[in-house]
Write an enzyme that holds these catalytic residues in place. Structure first.
Site, PDB file in Angstrom:
ATOM      1  N   THR A 149     -25.286  -8.369 -89.422  1.00  0.00           N
ATOM      2  CA  THR A 149     -26.621  -8.251 -90.009  1.00  0.00           C
ATOM      3  C   THR A 149     -27.445  -7.274 -89.197  1.00  0.00           C
ATOM      4  OG1 THR A 149     -26.510 -10.535 -90.740  1.00  0.00           O
ATOM      5  CG2 THR A 149     -28.715  -9.585 -90.525  1.00  0.00           C
ATOM      6  N   ARG A 177     -22.821 -18.040-101.947  1.00  0.00           N
ATOM      7  CA  ARG A 177     -22.930 -18.378-100.517  1.00  0.00           C
ATOM      8  C   ARG A 177     -24.094 -17.591 -99.884  1.00  0.00           C
ATOM      9  NH1 ARG A 177     -22.944 -15.449 -95.442  1.00  0.00           N
ATOM     10  NH2 ARG A 177     -22.269 -16.869 -93.832  1.00  0.00           N
ATOM     11  N   GLY A 179     -26.008 -17.018 -96.013  1.00  0.00           N
ATOM     12  CA  GLY A 179     -25.909 -17.266 -94.578  1.00  0.00           C
ATOM     13  C   GLY A 179     -27.284 -17.514 -93.969  1.00  0.00           C
ATOM     14  N   ASP A 180     -27.383 -17.313 -92.666  1.00  0.00           N
ATOM     15  CA  ASP A 180     -28.627 -17.600 -91.945  1.00  0.00           C
ATOM     16  C   ASP A 180     -29.693 -16.517 -92.116  1.00  0.00           C
ATOM     17  OD1 ASP A 180     -26.700 -15.958 -90.470  1.00  0.00           O
ATOM     18  OD2 ASP A 180     -28.332 -15.783 -89.013  1.00  0.00           O
ATOM     19  N   THR A 200     -27.411 -12.833 -85.424  1.00  0.00           N
ATOM     20  CA  THR A 200     -26.334 -12.271 -86.234  1.00  0.00           C
ATOM     21  C   THR A 200     -25.038 -12.948 -85.808  1.00  0.00           C
ATOM     22  OG1 THR A 200     -25.104 -10.243 -86.786  1.00  0.00           O
ATOM     23  CG2 THR A 200     -26.232 -10.259 -84.665  1.00  0.00           C
ATOM     24  N   GLY A 203     -23.203 -17.237 -90.099  1.00  0.00           N
ATOM     25  CA  GLY A 203     -24.413 -17.940 -90.504  1.00  0.00           C
ATOM     26  C   GLY A 203     -24.262 -19.448 -90.513  1.00  0.00           C
TER      27      GLY A 203
HETATM   28  N1  ASP Z   1     -25.191 -13.825 -90.302  1.00  0.00           N
HETATM   29  C1  ASP Z   1     -24.594 -13.154 -91.421  1.00  0.00           C
HETATM   30  C2  ASP Z   1     -24.159 -14.165 -92.427  1.00  0.00           C
HETATM   31  O1  ASP Z   1     -23.663 -15.226 -92.053  1.00  0.00           O
HETATM   32  C3  ASP Z   1     -23.426 -12.280 -91.086  1.00  0.00           C
HETATM   33  C4  ASP Z   1     -23.516 -11.545 -89.774  1.00  0.00           C
HETATM   34  O2  ASP Z   1     -24.589 -11.382 -89.203  1.00  0.00           O
HETATM   35  O3  ASP Z   1     -22.460 -11.115 -89.253  1.00  0.00           O
HETATM   36  O4  ASP Z   1     -24.264 -13.899 -93.614  1.00  0.00           O
END
Ligand code: ASP
Length: 307
Positions: A149, A177, A179-180, A200, A203
């Site tokens: 991210t 789906r 993520g965070d 990052t 998530g």
């Molecule tokens: N945090 C992001 C997610 O889970 C992916 C990432 O930052 O690598 O969607």
């Protein structure tokens, strides 16, 4: 004082330009948007915006968020398709009393109503990788292979503190789906009184620790951004290991209202970009053998193998 920090080497160009803008008096919100859009618009980065790798069904679904540390208001888009710059939609949603988080079709309609550019976010390269990946059986979702991210935190001369995030999430994720990255308190948090943080990595792990809020809480308790990042990552990864799991893939950044910044990771190397009135550079955070983090200044050539 002004300062800016962004995750991964991929944020270098955008953060460097935003750093110059901040030096000329730009607002933190404009700096965050500029730095993130520069990554969203670059198809070479396959984890954010245009050229992002698709979900299992072949759709590029993006998540983004924007938070204002003065008002504590935020905006976010989740699982949105074809919005060219999801960070712009998130920023426009920030400030609304209600309906500031929009998912899917609602987010897309909002972006269109606001006249934001829409485009097919799929590139030939991304679709080729998707077709190839579908042929591989038992492929495990992994946040660090093809997915990172872009998170940017900025402080301007007037003292405004802003956080932003943008991602296309995990490659081959299940449709729907999230993520965070667009989840307040997990992927980002920003309170001008104490500081801002963003995360990052996987998530599903980051959300278990509400990691960004945890970091800002530790800054509220008086810890430096560096120490707050280290403590929060150590607490969550340590707890995972106590449960018999691995430490996980977790990396974080933080920025204090005085311009001090910090970063921590469970990876061997986590590149990030930081800029202050002293200049802008790529840094690498690595877990130190004696505990805590070792942070060293580096450059793109040295980081060639890192995202
Ligand atoms: N945090 C992001 C997610 O889970 C992916 C990432 O930052 O690598 O969607």
């Amino acid at each position: 004082m002004y300062a800016i920090i962004g995750t991964w080497k991929m944020s270098f160009d955008g953060v460097s330009q935003a750093h110059q803008q901040l030096a000329s008096g730009a607002a933190a919100g404009d700096a965050v948007q500029h730095a993130i859009m520069s990554v969203e618009d670059n198809p070479a980065y396959t984890s954010v915006g245009y050229g992002g790798l698709p979900d299992h069904d072949g759709h590029v679904m993006t998540d983004a968020a924007y938070m204002d540390g003065h008002t504590l208001r935020f905006g976010a888009v989740l699982s949105a398709e074809n919005i060219q710059n999801p960070i712009r939609a998130a920023r426009l949603l920030c400030g609304r009393e209600t309906n500031c988080v929009l998912a899917g079709r609602g987010a897309e309609l909002f972006a269109m109503e606001k006249g934001l550019p829409m485009r097919d976010m799929r590139t030939e390269n991304a679709m080729k990788q998707w077709r190839e990946a579908l042929q591989q059986e038992n492929r495990k979702l992994d946040a660090y292979h093809e997915h990172d991210t872009v998170c940017v935190l900025a402080l301007d001369e007037k003292g405004s503190l802003i956080a932003g995030t943008s991602t296309s999430g995990l490659f081959l994720k299940q449709p729907g789906r999230v993520g965070d990255s667009p989840i307040v308190g997990s992927g980002f948090y920003c309170d001008q009184r104490y500081g801002a943080a963003a995360a990052t990595g996987l998530g599903e792990d980051i959300m278990r620790g509400c990691l960004s809020y945890e970091i800002v809480s530790q800054m509220r308790a008086g810890l430096s951004p560096q120490k707050a990042c280290e403590n929060a990552v150590q607490a969550l990864s340590g707890h995972k290991m106590d449960l018999g799991e691995d430490a996980g893939s977790i990396s974080v950044i933080a920025l204090a209202p005085d311009g001090a910044y910090g970063a921590a990771t469970t990876l061997p190397v986590f590149p990030f970009v930081a800029g202050t009135p002293h200049g802008v550079a790529i840094y690498a955070a690595s877990p130190a053998p004696a505990g805590g983090m070792a942070i060293r200044r580096t450059n793109a050539a040295e980081m060639a193998k890192e995202p």
